[in-house]
Write an enzyme that holds these catalytic residues in place. Sequence first.
Site, PDB file in Angstrom:
ATOM      1  N   GLY A   1       0.875  -1.175   0.000  1.00 30.45           N
ATOM      2  CA  GLY A   1       0.000   0.000   0.000  1.00 30.45           C
ATOM      3  C   GLY A   1       0.900   1.209   0.000  1.00 30.45           C
ATOM      4  O   GLY A   1       2.110   1.085  -0.187  1.00 30.45           O
ATOM      5  N   ASP A   2       0.336   2.385   0.198  1.00 26.68           N
ATOM      6  CA  ASP A   2       1.125   3.615   0.273  1.00 26.68           C
ATOM      7  C   ASP A   2       2.212   3.683  -0.814  1.00 26.68           C
ATOM      8  O   ASP A   2       1.892   3.633  -1.986  1.00 26.68           O
ATOM      9  CB  ASP A   2       1.712   3.796   1.679  1.00 26.68           C
ATOM     10  CG  ASP A   2       0.605   3.919   2.739  1.00 26.68           C
ATOM     11  OD1 ASP A   2      -0.587   3.868   2.381  1.00 26.68           O
ATOM     12  OD2 ASP A   2       0.940   4.060   3.921  1.00 26.68           O
TER      13      ASP A   2
END
Lengths: 723, 723
Positions: free
Chosen positions: A313-314
């Site tokens: 993610g991110d």
Amino acid sequence: MQQNKGRVTLPSQQNFLEETKELMERWGADALRDSDGTKLDEEIKQLNAKVYTTYFVARSHNEFAEKHLEEMQQLYLMSKFNTATGNELTIAFLDGYFEEQVEADYIHDVKKWWEVIDRTTGEVVDPVKWQVDKVQNVLIITDAIPWHEYTVSFLAYMKWDPTQMYNHITNDWGDKPHEIPFDVRQPHSNQFVKNYLQKWLKGNPDTDVVRFTTFFYHFTLIFNNLGEEKFVDWFGYGASVSVAALEAFAEEKGYRLRPEDIVDQGYYNSTFRTPTKAYLDYMDFIQKFTVSEIKSLVEEVHGHDKEAMMFLGDNWIGAEPYGKYFKDTGIDAVVGSVGDGTTLRMIADIPHVKYTEGRFLPYFFPDTFYDGNDPVLEAKENWLTARRALMRKPLDRIGYGGYLSLAYKFPSFVDYVGKITNEFRSIYELIHEVKPYSGLKVAVLNAWGRLRTWQTHMVAHGKYYKQTYSYQGVLEALSGSATDVTFLSFDDVIKSGIPDDVDVLINAGDASTAFSGGECWLDETLTSTIREWVYNGGGFIGIGEPTAFHHQGRFFQLADVLGVDKELGFSLSTNKHFTETVDAHFISENITSYDFGESTDNVYALREDAEVIEYSNGSIHLSSSSYGKGRGVYMAGLPYSHENTDLLMRSLYYAANKEKQFNVWHASNPYCEVHAYPDIKKYTVVNNSAEKQVTHVYLGTGISYEVALEPCEMKWEDYANEG
Amino acid sequence: MQQNKGRVTLPSQQNFLEETKELMERWGADALRDSDGTKLDEEIKQLNAKVYTTYFVARSHNEFAEKHLEEMQQLYLMSKFNTATGNELTIAFLDGYFEEQVEADYIHDVKKWWEVIDRTTGEVVDPVKWQVDKVQNVLIITDAIPWHEYTVSFLAYMKWDPTQMYNHITNDWGDKPHEIPFDVRQPHSNQFVKNYLQKWLKGNPDTDVVRFTTFFYHFTLIFNNLGEEKFVDWFGYGASVSVAALEAFAEEKGYRLRPEDIVDQGYYNSTFRTPTKAYLDYMDFIQKFTVSEIKSLVEEVHGHDKEAMMFLGDNWIGAEPYGKYFKDTGIDAVVGSVGDGTTLRMIADIPHVKYTEGRFLPYFFPDTFYDGNDPVLEAKENWLTARRALMRKPLDRIGYGGYLSLAYKFPSFVDYVGKITNEFRSIYELIHEVKPYSGLKVAVLNAWGRLRTWQTHMVAHGKYYKQTYSYQGVLEALSGSATDVTFLSFDDVIKSGIPDDVDVLINAGDASTAFSGGECWLDETLTSTIREWVYNGGGFIGIGEPTAFHHQGRFFQLADVLGVDKELGFSLSTNKHFTETVDAHFISENITSYDFGESTDNVYALREDAEVIEYSNGSIHLSSSSYGKGRGVYMAGLPYSHENTDLLMRSLYYAANKEKQFNVWHASNPYCEVHAYPDIKKYTVVNNSAEKQVTHVYLGTGISYEVALEPCEMKWEDYANEG
Ligand SMILES: [Mg+2]
Ligand SMILES: [Mg+2]
Ligand SMILES: [Mg+2]
């Protein structure tokens, strides 16, 4: 066989030692983690558990970033469309953007790095015809063609890390400093990142696992002038751009990218766009660099006897776990959020790592954990949905996120998680090294193939889109089904054909998206390869607008294989005679009512021998067709449900011409499933619902018996020989 | 003012003299006609009425046709798609065709006139690679590329006139001879047609009106191998082809047509296809020839002191009344079937003729006139629907078709038609030379423009299509509304701009059809002209998928004017913020519930200032937007209803920025309308429904009063000065 401890990670927080110990005990947790915003107390770090510590590589270091603003992360943005009403047109290109997030790059030559496009013609405007007013932040075209529309593609600096920005705004963090992202490709940043990690590793001896959140380039997340989400693409490479990157690209690939290669008409190469060669080259370029930089960070981590874990993610751009360089990172583990079976498999199937970990729902946040709400309901639904997928390929660990103190206030939730963690461990213990029985091998065919394994039709994690749920259901159904699933790109088929072990190809999506394939279907090698393969016995399932690109009298380019096409209006003059539904069909034997989700309209049969299974409101929504020794199946859409999973499984067996093998290790009740593990001579009958169920269970021999299951129950059984 | 006689035509039949006299009296008929299949008795011909006699030009003369089979009408047909599974592919190109209707043309060189196309690539197969087996009626490709699809475009002879074929099969005419159509372009046929007409005119002294049914080329109507309708296109030029025509075309236009120019991927240039230049040239070529041949027949008719009437249907290809040569035909009258207001206006608006006549429904056929059914219901609905349009532009005559003896058995029907004919005459008498009040001028914009006046979205007369009713509603609503309506083509706009008196442009249709416009929208002159015009105060209404062609980040090419675009999946990453509906809007003031028909999905607003009027299920279905001094309005579809007529009228006034003039000669109740005739200082309030209605009536001054109307009632009133 039940294990009371291990394979579970908890978040903890300050001043919560005793309760943390209690919950570790009750849930059998063997690892503790901090979060973005929470730190662990010393005593907690000394508990008998591995310690995960969140680590930010390219943000959260403003002391460095502020000194090197010239190394701030960049991105290419497109202005709104602007219509010229005369020969001069002034474009406020930042209009609609969030000034706290982005600012124009006036350091580099705008004439070299920016692009003004006449969107009426698609032509680039000669830079002599425009200038930029850097005070007013406007671009003035001096020789515009009246009534044409223009856009400006401009290089910008991204001044605020998008994830911190999101949390900051959502949680009202006031004047907490904005974390400035910096580009690891730049000299000072690169040096800083390495030095800092070294220092940090020395200063954090209690950390066992460095939880990278994540590495360098954040997925594209742009806010609007009101500080609300304007654009989000979890797969977007938008924020990996910089002048340095563009120069290095030209060096490495031998040609220069245009801003339009990144801006892509304002679509920014969304995964729904069939990728261009330039974009694929750019992704390759970013991935290669990212992986080599990750590798040196991971080596440093290993040098300090710690593990490197990547949060999926991110800032994961360039570090895609199914990317071709990923194995070189040396990363030990990947952790990600499990919203359903699809996301579980996305994590569990990741190759080249020692272990995978799934963060289950709900988060221990006040939006679920408030007085009067029962968080058990969400936990149960999440667990039932994920468990199907776990039976096919277990994660190595599970965990939770948020504030442990919130969960602690809900005793029934604490109890229920205790059950989940025990059940997880018992499943894991039995099957983690055992291949489950699969009746079929299915390949999902689209423009992305393996790179986007279990990631098709996704815009951003867990976000619902009316335009996607009717296709996401296909993956969700497959995630827990007794099939082997692989992901093929059109290029794979063109270059290497269809792998020998594949029984059925699935092409699902709206016309012209990367998942249906658009113009790719004009490639004669692609269509010929699939035709030949189906003709010789393969199965092809098209969902929605499969193989769709209008060309030479056909919309579905494999209309001959599917036996159906979609009426675009051009052939209304041609009578549609074949609308009679078959009396009975293997595919629909179990169905009580159809749900095609958003569905597809105006589909008609091309041949009398097409088997129309469902026809309503003037359109076919389910049909099958013979093609040589093989078969095509058409479905108008497949949102996820237990009944639709049954429908898809039947369609797969039918397409593969293996209906006779359908009742092998199978439960007749769509709410139940059988998973068999021949290597250990065990099988389990699972109730995927929160209600009691009765089902016929078909063994490996096809012999059946009836069984009743409690809500959510799994019944493990041993069997001899063939079962 | 009521007239008891005139302007009405009846069918008659043999042995029906007294009843014919009675019905002539009761309905005030002044003309009698025969039909295809019925002849008039001598005594009937001697009644005090004009006599119309049906005349077939290019069929119904087998005594000639059988002697000149080489002059039989031809057409180009396309085989089914055939997939090569090896290097040799045998195509039974007649497969699926009706052998009693068509046969392959083996007289002319197949290598010259036929075309084999690789539909996978779109390339023409070199004729050396195929041969035709004329015994088996198959074409063999000897060098096929395996797994490519192939079609054969072949010249065929049409052995059976499609209308007679249809009647023959429908009515089971057994061994009644099949009428062979012949091509007037050929020498013997041309001579025969002229000689025969001359002889016939001499032999039919009692005929006053020669009712041509129709001239030379039948619209395309092809049957399948089971003798059922396979392909029908009322606008199709398919059956105007012959080797002679193709040679003459090359001579006249300076280039040769390919079979594909006619076959068009199997779409045969349906009116839903944006026409190619080659097809437009071909139409022009056929029209020019047809008109010049009609002219000489009409002159012959006139030479015998008779009138020439054209039936709008059957063999009308090349004789389109809105075509640019039509005025040269010298035709006196056109008669056609009136199914609704749109078809009434299609006939009534025809220029250059002395009079128009509408054949009203129901036909006096047993499918309506049977025991237990009330034909008054259909007659009333037909009359109410048509009357709206009649108030705008009356036909000069009305009439009926079928068997008079059937109607005679239904006294209430006989009564009701008596009322219709009287009402028709009274309306006609008052307004036939008077221009009605129009509040606005509307131009319907598509690829066809004037040629297809009142004929958009039509496949075949009166046939319902799920894909078209949501657009046909626009024309039906306009046909009886207080607007002037004109039809503009994209080329008209490109060449001459938008006429000064137009208030609102309407573009309505599915993406890529000729009615929406497809690729035409890439023409920058087209989009710029419209943008400038709207910006300076014009109104633009888009319905369905207006201006749609995906290009440069937009699907609706005039998305800026409309304020909305359609999501194709490429921009799912972009948040759609503008979904709030306005509290109230002029357009929706009167609406109780929306009906967008098939509707359009996934439409979203581009700007905050777009006025969203209806938003549901994640999509905008009705909205408006300012654009400079002008306005754009978007509607997802508009099936015909009284409420939708009101909605369209409001949209027109709003788009034109003339809301303040809406309540002028207007009835507030959507089931009622006001028609005003300033030149004679009269207006009428009409109840378009079969129920009582109460409405506010707004006069020309805007002053209003309330009035109650009986079912179907019209109330005529005089007014002084401004009204
Ligand atoms: Mg759809
Ligand atoms: Mg089941
Ligand atoms: Mg539609």
